[in-house]
Motif scaffolding. Structure first.
Motif, PDB file in Angstrom:
ATOM      1  N   ARG A 171      24.166  48.726  90.098  1.00 42.54           N
ATOM      2  CA  ARG A 171      23.493  48.316  91.330  1.00 42.54           C
ATOM      3  C   ARG A 171      24.184  47.143  92.012  1.00 42.54           C
ATOM      4  O   ARG A 171      23.876  46.824  93.157  1.00 42.54           O
ATOM      5  N   ARG A 172      25.063  46.485  91.336  1.00 40.95           N
ATOM      6  CA  ARG A 172      25.761  45.347  91.933  1.00 40.95           C
ATOM      7  C   ARG A 172      27.220  45.635  92.233  1.00 40.95           C
ATOM      8  O   ARG A 172      27.964  44.753  92.640  1.00 40.95           O
ATOM      9  N   GLY A 173      27.638  46.858  92.001  1.00 39.08           N
ATOM     10  CA  GLY A 173      29.006  47.216  92.303  1.00 39.08           C
ATOM     11  C   GLY A 173      29.615  48.055  91.200  1.00 39.08           C
ATOM     12  O   GLY A 173      28.939  48.495  90.267  1.00 39.08           O
ATOM     13  N   VAL A 174      30.918  48.288  91.301  1.00 43.41           N
ATOM     14  CA  VAL A 174      31.646  49.100  90.336  1.00 43.41           C
ATOM     15  C   VAL A 174      32.378  48.185  89.367  1.00 43.41           C
ATOM     16  O   VAL A 174      33.069  47.241  89.778  1.00 43.41           O
ATOM     17  N   VAL A 175      32.233  48.463  88.081  1.00 47.91           N
ATOM     18  CA  VAL A 175      32.867  47.674  87.031  1.00 47.91           C
ATOM     19  C   VAL A 175      34.047  48.452  86.460  1.00 47.91           C
ATOM     20  O   VAL A 175      33.918  49.634  86.125  1.00 47.91           O
ATOM     21  N   PHE A 176      35.199  47.783  86.345  1.00 45.52           N
ATOM     22  CA  PHE A 176      36.369  48.343  85.677  1.00 45.52           C
ATOM     23  C   PHE A 176      36.715  47.480  84.474  1.00 45.52           C
ATOM     24  O   PHE A 176      36.688  46.243  84.554  1.00 45.52           O
ATOM     25  N   GLY A 177      37.050  48.118  83.358  1.00 43.06           N
ATOM     26  CA  GLY A 177      37.478  47.387  82.175  1.00 43.06           C
ATOM     27  C   GLY A 177      38.942  47.010  82.272  1.00 43.06           C
ATOM     28  O   GLY A 177      39.794  47.867  82.530  1.00 43.06           O
ATOM     29  N   CYS A 178      39.242  45.735  82.063  1.00 48.83           N
ATOM     30  CA  CYS A 178      40.618  45.225  82.158  1.00 48.83           C
ATOM     31  C   CYS A 178      41.018  44.593  80.821  1.00 48.83           C
ATOM     32  O   CYS A 178      40.181  44.349  79.953  1.00 48.83           O
ATOM     33  N   ALA A 179      42.287  44.296  80.676  1.00 53.73           N
ATOM     34  CA  ALA A 179      42.778  43.708  79.428  1.00 53.73           C
ATOM     35  C   ALA A 179      42.120  42.365  79.134  1.00 53.73           C
ATOM     36  O   ALA A 179      41.932  42.003  77.972  1.00 53.73           O
ATOM     37  N   ALA A 234      40.031  34.852  73.583  1.00 57.07           N
ATOM     38  CA  ALA A 234      41.107  35.814  73.331  1.00 57.07           C
ATOM     39  C   ALA A 234      40.548  37.038  72.622  1.00 57.07           C
ATOM     40  O   ALA A 234      39.822  36.918  71.633  1.00 57.07           O
ATOM     41  N   VAL A 235      40.871  38.214  73.143  1.00 55.26           N
ATOM     42  CA  VAL A 235      40.380  39.470  72.579  1.00 55.26           C
ATOM     43  C   VAL A 235      41.560  40.387  72.305  1.00 55.26           C
ATOM     44  O   VAL A 235      42.380  40.636  73.188  1.00 55.26           O
ATOM     45  N   LYS A 236      41.651  40.874  71.076  1.00 55.24           N
ATOM     46  CA  LYS A 236      42.714  41.805  70.726  1.00 55.24           C
ATOM     47  C   LYS A 236      42.548  43.108  71.503  1.00 55.24           C
ATOM     48  O   LYS A 236      41.435  43.491  71.872  1.00 55.24           O
ATOM     49  N   ALA A 237      43.663  43.787  71.727  1.00 56.10           N
ATOM     50  CA  ALA A 237      43.619  45.040  72.468  1.00 56.10           C
ATOM     51  C   ALA A 237      42.682  46.042  71.800  1.00 56.10           C
ATOM     52  O   ALA A 237      41.980  46.800  72.485  1.00 56.10           O
ATOM     53  N   SER A 238      42.642  46.030  70.477  1.00 54.25           N
ATOM     54  CA  SER A 238      41.798  46.982  69.754  1.00 54.25           C
ATOM     55  C   SER A 238      40.316  46.647  69.849  1.00 54.25           C
ATOM     56  O   SER A 238      39.466  47.478  69.517  1.00 54.25           O
ATOM     57  N   ASP A 239      40.003  45.424  70.289  1.00 49.72           N
ATOM     58  CA  ASP A 239      38.600  44.993  70.349  1.00 49.72           C
ATOM     59  C   ASP A 239      38.031  44.961  71.767  1.00 49.72           C
ATOM     60  O   ASP A 239      36.860  44.630  71.955  1.00 49.72           O
TER      61      ASP A 239
END
Length: 426
Positions: free
Chosen positions: A256-264, A287-292
């Protein structure tokens, strides 16, 4: 076929956060329901197609038709939820009506590899392309009121040579996109009329998700670094490029507040107001590992609270309204979802146990043993009062009252393995 019912559907409890937060009316362009928005005064019909009130019906007197009338559909007083179920082994495809408990059998589909929905239509990835099923159940959200519709269930046809690993629609366009190639754009009105249009290819997407939004297309994975989000018109011409970037885009959701995209490095929230598009980064904050990282968002249609698995032993919860992330240590999890503000996070573990977590405290508040241990895959679908879990090994679907300590409300024995499941009517 007889299903076991333990109690009727009941309304959800009041949200705890609702009392703490003052609501602000949102413009129509940022409502997820505007993907199917209709004009109450005759600008568009209730399927979202542009037409005048006079052409919305074959009757000589359109004014005699009740508000919200849709030819060939019945308007209902509550959401008309249906489950589309597919067996990856046998190719069996059926639709379970959660109101009547009727099961509609459709033709088998060879080599089913996935299942998606845009709220009304189901899209099966199978040999030869993407098969489209009209489930005949949908919701139209006008912002200040809602219409619920039910119609006949029917096979529409197959979009040849297209792998629809992502599907998003608005009132005019359905975008099918995959990680392997360009997107295919389909005329939504033709789908609603029962035919699969030839469609056209949208080039320059590099396998990123494409989302119709606010009468435009949001196209990701563009530019030299493949981290740019473009706003294009419905013909594919670039209108503008958003300043904020989204590296390694994976996962998307319409809220309802817009479109969310997942980024690195977190999420990118794209919104629109009076024709102007804005992008805001919601960073993980650590910091978040790519796998997480979060790459597959799940949520109740229109909700601003998203869930996504994080590695092998946790789930991310993204509160779009508060612009905040919460990582909840769940242990090994197969699927996760949440109904939104005030509702628990639902996490299905590899041990077959469904656990409800209070998102504020990150603590478990209820557990229910559902599936056999060592389950490989399953889904958790949610609506405003219930959750649904498919059990392929037991050939069943379970209806869960997540507001009543995961009470088992109904069990649906099916006679086939529901490997894939989506809920429509939302």
């Amino acid at each position: 076929m007889t299903f076991r019912r333990t109690s009727p559907r009941t309304p959800p409890r009041a949200s705890r956060k609702a009392a703490r937060r003052t609501r602000t009316a949102l413009p129509c362009s940022v409502l997820a329901g505007c993907a199917l928005l209709v004009g109450c005064q005759g600008g568009t019909d209730a399927t979202g197609s542009s037409k005048s009130a006079a052409s919305a019906t074959t009757s000589p007197s359109a004014s005699a038709q009740p508000h919200g009338y849709v030819e060939g559909a019945e308007e209902a007083s509550e959401q008309q939820s249906r489950l589309v179920l597919a067996d990856a082994g046998t190719g069996t495809v059926k639709v379970l009506d959660l109101i009547t408990e009727d099961v509609t059998s459709l033709r088998d589909s060879d080599d089913v590899q996935g299942l998606r929905t845009d709220g009304r239509f189901a899209y099966l990835n199978a040999s030869g392309g993407t098969r489209v099923v009209d489930t005949g159940a949908w919701t139209v959200d006008h912002g200040d009121h809602v219409h619920y519709y039910r119609a006949a269930i029917r096979d529409v046809g197959t979009v040849a040579g297209t792998d629809a690993s992502r599907v998003h629609s608005d009132q005019a366009v359905t975008a099918l996109s995959s990680a392997q190639g360009d997107a295919r754009l389909l005329d939504r009105k033709k789908l609603e009329d029962g035919t699969v249009p030839r469609g056209r290819t949208l080039t320059g997407t590099d396998g990123g998700p494409v989302v119709p939004y606010a009468e435009h297309l949001l196209v990701t994975a563009t530019g030299a670094g493949k981290d740019t989000v473009e706003v294009r018109d419905r013909k594919g011409a670039r209108v503008t490029t958003l300043k904020e970037t989204c590296a390694q885009v994976r996962g998307e959701a319409v809220t309802r507040r817009g479109v969310v995209f997942g980024c690195a490095d977190g999420a990118l929230l794209v919104s629109e107001d009076k024709g102007t598009f804005e992008a805001e980064k919601i960073p993980y904050g650590t910091a978040v590992k790519a796998s997480d990282r979060a790459v597959d968002f799940r949520h109740r249609a229109g909700s601003t609270t998203l869930a996504a698995r994080s590695g092998d032993d946790a789930v991310w919860v993204l509160d779009v309204t508060d612009r905040s992330w919460t990582r909840i240590a769940t242990g090994p999890v197969v699927a996760a979802n949440t109904a939104g503000e005030g509702a628990p996070l639902l996490a299905l573990g590899r041990d077959g146990v469904l656990t409800a977590y209070d998102i504020d405290t990150e603590k478990s508040v209820a557990r229910k043993e559902l599936l056999a241990k060592g389950t490989g895959s399953a889904s958790v679908e949610v609506d405003s009062t219930r959750a649904y879990v498919n059990d392929a090994a037991a050939r069943k679907v379970y209806e869960i009252d997540y507001n009543d300590r995961l009470r088992l409300a109904r069990t649906f024995p099916l006679g086939f393995a529901p490997t894939y499941m989506v809920e429509t009517g939302r």
